[in-house]
Every structure is written in C-alpha cells, then in structure tokens.
Design a protein around this motif. Structure first.
Motif, short mmCIF file in Angstrom:
data_model
loop_
_atom_site.label_atom_id
_atom_site.label_comp_id
_atom_site.label_asym_id
_atom_site.label_seq_id
_atom_site.Cartn_x
_atom_site.Cartn_y
_atom_site.Cartn_z
N LYS A 38 0.81 -1.21 0.00
CA LYS A 38 0.00 0.00 0.00
C LYS A 38 0.85 1.27 0.00
CE LYS A 38 -3.90 -2.29 0.45
NZ LYS A 38 -4.78 -2.41 -0.71
N SER A 76 4.79 3.05 -0.93
CA SER A 76 6.08 2.84 -1.59
C SER A 76 7.18 3.70 -0.97
CB SER A 76 5.98 3.12 -3.09
OG SER A 76 5.64 4.48 -3.33
N GLU A 96 1.55 3.05 -5.40
CA GLU A 96 1.65 1.83 -4.60
C GLU A 96 2.87 1.07 -5.10
OE1 GLU A 96 -1.66 1.41 -2.81
OE2 GLU A 96 -1.67 3.43 -3.63
N GLU A 119 -5.69 1.90 -6.89
CA GLU A 119 -4.96 1.18 -5.88
C GLU A 119 -5.28 -0.29 -6.01
OE1 GLU A 119 -6.46 1.81 -1.85
OE2 GLU A 119 -5.29 0.09 -1.20
#
Ligand code: CUK
Ligand code: CUA
Length: 629
Positions: free
Chosen positions: A446, A448, A461, A484
């Motif tokens: 979720k 980075s 993400e 997402e």
C-alpha cells in the motif's frame, strides 16, 4: 537454440553470464584448494542455474510473458492486465470508471451495459476473479466488485471488455467477491459489507441499529442476476469457496455491530460464517424466504440458529479468507490478531450435523506476525501471509502448523521476507485454483515511500514480484502502480484465447446494428444520415485513413447519434471518433461498430477526427459537422 541463432544482445548477455560463472568458479577453486570442484558439484551448480533461468523475471524485448495478471484498480474503478513475470502493463479495462480513450461510460453501448448506474462515473474495484471449471481458470469471464456503488461487473475475456453490470439490491458496499470453483462457476459470491436497515427507505429504523443487517449475495454468473441473498449476524468482509461445490465462507470483523471504531473492535473474537449451498438452494426452492424493498430477490435467514449457516468464532476482526488449492482448508486472516485460523473443510459436514462444536473445525491457529491480512498458497504445502504492520510476508507450512496445534514441537514458520511497504493482498501464480504452481508471488504494497523517485505528496503503490520457486522467497521486482490495486490473480497464458478482430455479430453492439436495420441502414456498406424529428442518426464507415462521410448537416439543438463501423480487417488497426468541443470520444476496434449520442449545442463548423493513431495520414482522417443555427 544454437549460438548462431541467438540475437546479438542475447549472445552478449550469455557471454557476460559465462564470465561471471567462470569468475566465481576460479575464486572458489583458489580458496578451496583441498576440495576442487567435482563433477557432482558442477552438475548441481548447473542445475541450480537452470532452475533459476526457468524462473527468470527477465523478459527480453519481443518476448512474451508466461502469465496474464489481472489487477484490480481500486478507487480508479478499473481492471488492469499485466504480463507476469515482466510486470509490464498490457491493458486497462475500464469498468466502473469513465475512460476518454475508449469512450467507456460515454458510448451508447457502454451506457446500455452500465444500465441503472450509467450516470455514475466512479467506482472502487477490489477483487477480480476468473470463472472456473473444476477448480481451474477457464478463460471466460473475470468478475469484479464495486465497493463504492454496490455493484458487480463481468468482463468478457475474449475481447477484454466489461459486458455486464449489476447494482445489487438490499445491501450496501459489495466487498469480498469470489466465484464458485466446482463443478463450475454457476455462482459469483460476494459480501455486502456495510450494515443497513432491511427496508432502507428512510421511513423506519434509522436509529435502531439492532435492525441493521449485512447480506451474503449469490449471483448467477451467466444472467448476472441475484439468485438469492442470505441474512447474517454481524457484517461481512471477505469470502471464498471450497473445491466441492458445497461450502462458502466469509469473514466478519464487526460481530459487535458497532457504528464506530471503538465499538467495532471491542470483542476479542469475531467469526467466520460458513454457508451451506445445497441447503440454501433447497430453502429457495421451498419458498422459505422473505423479500424486501419491493423487489423479488429471495432473502434467506442465515442468522445464528439457522441450518443454512454455521458461525465459527475466530480472533480478532479477521480480514482475508483463502481456500488452500488442495481443497482442504479455509484460512481466515486475523488482522488484529497475529494469527490465522485454519478451518478443516472436511469437518464442516459434522459441524452442520451438530456432531462437533464450531471451534472444533479449527485445526491450527499459527502465530505469524502483526497484521495478517491475506494468504496465498503454492503447490508444495506452503502458505504465504501478508503482515500489514510488520511489512513482511510470512512463509509457513500448513501441515506443520496443524502438528504444532496438536502439541508437536515443530516450527511451522519458514521465512519472513521484508516487503515495501505495508502489504494488503498477495497472490501466487494460479494459487486460488487446482493449478497452483508455486512459481510467483505478488505482494500488493500500500505504501512505496522511498522506493521510487518522489512525485509529490501522492505516491504510487508498490506491487512487488517475488520468486517462490526455491526454498527461499526472493524479491525480484518493484512495480509502481496507480491507486490502488487491492487484489490480483495470475492466469497461465494457455488458459486464454483473446480475439484479434471483433466478430460482426458480437452482442456488444448488436442493439446498435438492430437500430441501423430499423433505419434501413447496412452499417458495413452505407453512409447515411437519418432524421427523426430533432433526433439525427449518422451512420458512417471507417477505413484507414478515411471516414465514409466527410461532412453531415444538423440543426442547433439536435440530438445526434453517430454510429461508426470500422471496416479494417487488420489486427491492431483501431479507429477513434472524437467530436471536438463536445466531450465525445470513443474507440472503434477492427470490425466493430460503436455509437455515441450528444446534443449539437454549438452552431457553426465542428470538426470530428480520428483520435486513435491508425495510418500515416491519421491527421487527415477528419470531417465536419455543419450545425445550422
Ligand atoms: S481488501 Cu483491500 S487489502 Cu478490499 Cu481484499 Cu484486503
Ligand atoms: Cu483512424 Cu486514426
């Protein structure tokens, strides 16, 4: 392939590899004079290298991937196709969103498919799952939920387009979604997550939380209509099906029926609901149901005490629900508990005949780490669980976890791999089917954070590719993705048979062609304007680089429908139709017909043009709409 046949760059790569290999052996030899390399050592090294090469994530330019990955697009509302293991994005399939490239949500065909929700331009897609035959992907459909607008859509895998959409009545927020695996996908199953009054008409019980319900939804996969719903105690989150065509299981994180965070997480235990499909079908047949909200959908009562369901208490606010590909276990992922709960599916018959107590169906509750959300499986008895809070994936052995639960001194944990960061779903190659092959694992992270160049406050993400073919998980690729992907699934390419051209009788635009017939128009030969009061229907063909019609005339305020048929028979030659200044754009694939309706609300000369690059003279592929004031 002989050396001579290798393209130059591959020969270079191979030479590089050979240099490295010989460099290593030379070092080894120098440091270990007393133990020179034996033939057996050489053989085992060669074997290890071969194994590694067989599972290489490197796909050279011009080479094709072994797998199709289907990715949900989360709150972008779409589905994406990735090539695995390269992680190259191959296609986007607009579903609940509106897409200006393809005209999804703008064209008459897509509005027909979206039906009662054609006016909605947003969605939140979480769980893409392919239809199956005998527990194996059959390449026919991908189903996907829309949590935001309580919808379920179907994608046709021959053309990779959405072909059905349904707003599910009586519930709010469709979340967990899966398919019946055995004997085939007769049903799509999905959970209504948010609790609402059964007759949610604003006239009664708004404040009476005790009357709120969540329903389990069983949808006919072919007709895409709700077959029946099952009322439960508590809410519903994720779900999965067995490999016997008998049981479905769903997690519940709000058994408290709390209306705020503190109340939702108050209990140490929530539960898994198991649904008995034959008993549900029999109850529908016998008419043992009620209906609500003025529709005819059978709603069965599966609350505690019903013989349609069983409630298995598990710790605490469980999230993911995953069936092991050997068909033996349902695994519920603890979320607020560091454990997952392993339910033995072979004990469910006894549970439903009350020979055992609900907790007796649990055969292991291994402790894995903080925040277990989802579990994936290989074909060697290992499970891979995402740990959201620890930012790790735990690899564990299912049978060892069961032995440990029975008091044996065995370590079921094999490895914990750092992932970056906070993983939600993970998925193994074909891991939700009998064809689980233990080659690749995807971790959908979720966050980075520092893994990519910073691009402002909003970050991508990180979808990570992990090689699980060896004893140890190895992280091999970071994949930035736009909001997402919640979930994905990985299908071997041998299962897929996508078309290269549209069939002229495709149902996707059959209604448009029927309309042309009523107007006396053959869309494959005619270029015609039909006037019908203030409605104008413009039929034109297209062959690169021209439309069959260079101009047409309408009156200011007319409702104009433009129908374009692409006569090109060449693979990959897609045309577009864009009416400037009208918000009108669409794709017309080879041999397809597409249409779009708009109001001619600007007087004068309005150019239309082809917006899909199709030819050296693509810029010249345009014409005029002459609007008389
Ligand atoms: S949910 Cu998102 S991480 Cu919708 Cu499948 Cu678990
Ligand atoms: Cu046709 Cu560009």
């Amino acid at each position: 392939m002989s050396k001579e046949e290798l393209p130059v760059n591959e020969t270079q790569v191979e030479n590089e590899e050979r240099r490295k290999f010989f460099g290593k052996t030379a070092l080894l030899g120098a440091g270990a004079v007393a133990a020179p390399m034996t033939a057996a050592m050489f053989a085992s090294m060669a074997k290890a290298q071969a194994a590694e090469a067989a599972n290489s994530p490197v796909i050279h330019p011009g080479e094709l991937d072994e797998y199709y990955g289907f990715w949900s697009g989360g709150h972008s509302g779409e589905v994406r196709i990735l090539g695995i293991p390269s992680m190259r994005e191959l296609m986007r399939i607009p579903v609940f969103n509106t897409d200006s490239a393809t005209g999804w949500g703008l064209t008459d065909e897509s509005k027909r498919i979206k039906g009662d929700s054609a006016h909605l331009h947003a969605g939140d897609s979480h769980h893409p799952h392919m239809s199956m035959t005998d527990g194996r992907y059959n390449g026919k459909y991908v189903f996907i939920n829309d949590k935001a607008n309580t919808r379920v859509a179907r994608i046709r895998c021959d053309v990779m387009k959405t072909d059905k959409m349904l707003t599910v009545p009586n519930v709010q927020a469709i979340h967990g979604l899966r398919v019946q695996k055995v004997p085939y996908t007769k049903y799509v199953i999905c959970n209504g997550e948010f609790e609402i009054p059964m007759n949610n008409d604003g006239k009664s019980s708004l404040e009476d939380v005790g009357s709120y319900r969540s329903l389990f939804n069983v949808i006919d996969a072919e007709s895409m209509e709700v077959a029946f719903q099952v009322m439960v105690d508590g809410n519903l989150d994720n779900t999965d099906a067995d490999y016997d065509g008998k049981y479905f299981a769903s997690t519940c994180y709000n058994s408290e029926m709390g209306m705020n965070l503190a109340d939702m997480i108050a209990s140490e235990r929530d539960h898994v609901v198991v649904f008995n499909l034959p008993r549900c079908e029999a109850a529908v047949k016998a008419g043992n149901y009620k209906t609500y909200n003025g529709n005819k959908i059978p709603v069965l009562d599966g609350r505690k005490g019903s013989d349609l369901t069983r409630y298995i208490p598990v710790p605490k606010s469980p999230h993911g629900m995953n069936t092991s590909p050997n068909g033996k276990y349902f695994v519920a992922n603890g979320k607020l508990s560091p454990t997952v709960s392993v339910i033995d599916i072979s004990k469910l018959d006894d549970l439903f005949s009350d020979k055992i107590k609900p907790r007796d169906a649990i055969v292991a509750e291994p402790e894995l780490g903080l925040g277990p959300l989802h579990t994936a499986f290989d074909n060697k008895g290992y499970a891979y669980t995402t740990l959201f809070l620890d930012s790790q994936i735990a690899k564990w052995n299912v049978e060892d976890a069961i032995a440990a639960h029975n008091g044996k001194k065995v370590n079921y944990l094999r490895q914990k791999l750092d992932v970056h960061y906070q993983p939600g779903h993970n998925h193994t190659s074909a891991g939700e089917t009998r064809d689980a092959d233990g080659k690749w694992l995807i971790s959908l992270c979720k966050f980075s954070k520092d893994r990519f160049l910073p691009v402002g406050p909003l970050r991508p993400e990180n979808d990570q590719l992990i090689d699980i073919s060896g004893d140890e998980m190895k992280l091999v690729h970071d994949g930035p993705t736009y909001a997402e992907p919640h979930d994905c699934m990985i299908v071997h390419r041998s299962k897929m048979k996508p078309l290269k051209l549209w069939p002229r009788n495709d149902p996707m635009f059959a209604e448009t062609i029927a309309m042309a017939k009523r107007d006396g128009v053959d869309v494959y030969t005619d270029n015609k304007v039909i006037r019908d009061g203030n409605k104008v229907r413009v039929y034109m063909t297209s062959i690169a680089p021209t439309y069959g019609m260079n101009e047409f005339k309408v009156k200011l305020g007319d409702e104009v429908t433009v129908v374009v048929t692409n006569l090109d028979q060449v693979e990959d030659v897609t045309h577009g139709f864009c009416m400037t200044n009208h918000g009108v754009q669409m794709e017309i694939g080879p041999q397809a017909t597409a249409s779009v309706t708009f109001t001619a609300d600007k007087p004068g000369v309005q150019w239309y043009y082809c917006n899909w690059f199709c030819h050296a003279l693509h810029m010249e592929m345009r014409g005029r709409m002459l609007v008389e004031a």
